[in-house]
Design a protein around this motif. Sequence first.
Motif, PDB file in Angstrom:
ATOM      1  N   PHE A 467       0.838  -1.227   0.000  1.00  0.00           N
ATOM      2  CA  PHE A 467       0.000   0.000   0.000  1.00  0.00           C
ATOM      3  C   PHE A 467       0.861   1.260   0.000  1.00  0.00           C
ATOM      4  CE2 PHE A 467      -3.570  -2.694   1.712  1.00  0.00           C
ATOM      5  CZ  PHE A 467      -4.423  -2.457   0.649  1.00  0.00           C
ATOM      6  N   HIS A 468       1.971   1.177   0.726  1.00  0.00           N
ATOM      7  CA  HIS A 468       2.867   2.338   0.797  1.00  0.00           C
ATOM      8  C   HIS A 468       3.451   2.645  -0.574  1.00  0.00           C
ATOM      9  CE1 HIS A 468       5.751   5.112   2.484  1.00  0.00           C
ATOM     10  NE2 HIS A 468       6.738   4.444   1.852  1.00  0.00           N
ATOM     11  N   LYS A 474       1.155   6.770  -7.064  1.00  0.00           N
ATOM     12  CA  LYS A 474      -0.222   7.053  -7.548  1.00  0.00           C
ATOM     13  C   LYS A 474      -0.256   8.113  -8.651  1.00  0.00           C
ATOM     14  CE  LYS A 474      -1.560  10.514  -4.140  1.00  0.00           C
ATOM     15  NZ  LYS A 474      -2.418  10.848  -3.040  1.00  0.00           N
ATOM     16  N   SER A 475       0.791   8.996  -8.710  1.00  0.00           N
ATOM     17  CA  SER A 475       0.808  10.013  -9.771  1.00  0.00           C
ATOM     18  C   SER A 475       0.998   9.384 -11.135  1.00  0.00           C
ATOM     19  CB  SER A 475       1.904  11.035  -9.479  1.00  0.00           C
ATOM     20  OG  SER A 475       3.136  10.365  -9.407  1.00  0.00           O
ATOM     21  N   SER A 476       1.653   8.239 -11.186  1.00  0.00           N
ATOM     22  CA  SER A 476       1.922   7.605 -12.483  1.00  0.00           C
ATOM     23  C   SER A 476       1.159   6.291 -12.671  1.00  0.00           C
ATOM     24  CB  SER A 476       3.425   7.369 -12.662  1.00  0.00           C
ATOM     25  OG  SER A 476       3.931   6.712 -11.534  1.00  0.00           O
TER      26      SER A 476
END
Length: 509
Positions: A467-468, A474-476
Amino acid sequence: MQLAPVGLGSGGTSNLNGFPQGGVNQREALGGMLEDGIASIDGLKSNELSQLKRGLHVDFSDAKLMELLKSNSLDIASTQLLFNIGNGIVGNIFERKDGDVPHAQRAAYMLRKILQVIELRFSNQAEGMKNQNNLFKAREEKYQSRMNALESLAVGTTEENEVVTGWVQQLKFTLQLEQNKFEEKKKLEDQDFSQLKKEKVRNEIEISALKQELEMVKRMHGGQVLQLELQANESKAEYEKKIQELERHLANARKQVKDLEAFSESRYFNWKNKEHAYQSFLNSQHRAIQKLRAGMRSIKNEVVKTKGSYMEEFKYFGTKLKGLAEAAENYHKVLAENRKLYNEVQDLKGNIRVYCRIRPFLPGQSKKHSTVEFVGDDGDLIVSNPLKPGKESRKHFKFNKVFDQATSQEEVFIDTQPLIRSVLDGYNVCIFAYGQTGSGKTYTMSGPNLSSNSDWGVNYRALHDLFHISQSRKSSIVYEVGVQMVEIYNEQVRDLLSSTDPQKRYPFS
Ligand SMILES: Nc1ncnc2c1ncn2[C@@H]1O[C@H](COP(=O)(O)OP(=O)(O)OP(=O)(O)O)[C@@H](O)[C@H]1O
């Protein structure tokens, strides 16, 4: 003998018109009743006079009545005009509904005066007629005696007779003419007289009706006056009461005005003080505004400068950003390459790895009974059991790695972590624990105490790590995570997360 024609002489006391000289002319005695040449009457204007002559309505005010009462011109006014004035006054009394008794009295006095003038006129006319009749009779007698004298003379000489006859003829002719004229005049005067008589009767009727009306008006006005007096007394008492009330109000109002004046004066001083305060405040504000304006101007200049420098910096950053975008693109390429290399390394390390963890003795167990003889760094493990015969008493095992009793939860996870991260690059990874009951499978995979991070087992650490990483990428990259939990017992696979059917068996559909 010289005889002057009778009636043609100039020294007689009568003329041939049949009216006594110096006496009252009958037409004059009628007071201009048939035609009215009067030009003015005191108290009446010329237009009012002409209206009255035509029988039209004129308003008779008190002042007008007073003037008329004093005036002598009524004596020479025509009877018809006098009647019209009388009618006008009576009509005016009826029109005035205000119960003005003095006015009604003056009007009554005026009407009486008009009646007196008319009555005097009629009596004068009657007297004149009587005198004229007497004169006519005397004259007739005189002519008769002359005729007799002439007839006696006719008995004389023929010449004289002829002359006398001529005179007599002439005289008779003249007398006949005079008689005819007199007859005509008498006839006319009789007609006038009878007309006057009729008019007198009519006027008397009218006067008596007027008198009755006047009486009625007087009575009515008397009643109205009484009523008005009563009303006036009531109104007076009421007004006095109102006046007293108003005086009280006035006193109160004056007091209020004084109070208000005092209050407004104090307010005025307050406002004056406030005005001073506001003025000084405004002045300070004005100064502050001036300062602010100056500050604003300098800030504006600064902003303009900063804007310029920003523009330059933006340009600079634009070029840098372009470079960064290119670098990021290259970075992704490098990253992909790194991943590829990383996963290749994992492959090289082996797709299937087997680790061994040695559980320490539980509290209360004797440490002398351990079968672990040797633990090597490269995954070697030697287990010895002297109770077993031959080769069975000493066995050598080879694993990818052996964790001894002192190995922590974190150390166990670190070895599996690279393999677990391959999941985020699209690889399938499976970790399972195998061993006899009480050997420490749950301890290793879940951990003894979930409230403490250091006790977390492989499962919790793996999920936390995944998850980390997914959050940092998350931006890519967007990752979708799903969880499935099953139980395998007695060769039966059971879905532990099924909300509909807790006994759901494999294969799941
Ligand atoms: N490495 C370790 N350090 C300390 N204690 C441990 C360790 N491994 C296991 N234990 C302890 O050993 C006992 C048994 O462990 P665990 O329940 O994990 O065994 P298990 O293999 O899951 O048993 P089962 O198959 O019956 O479920 C527990 O009390 C546990 O705390």
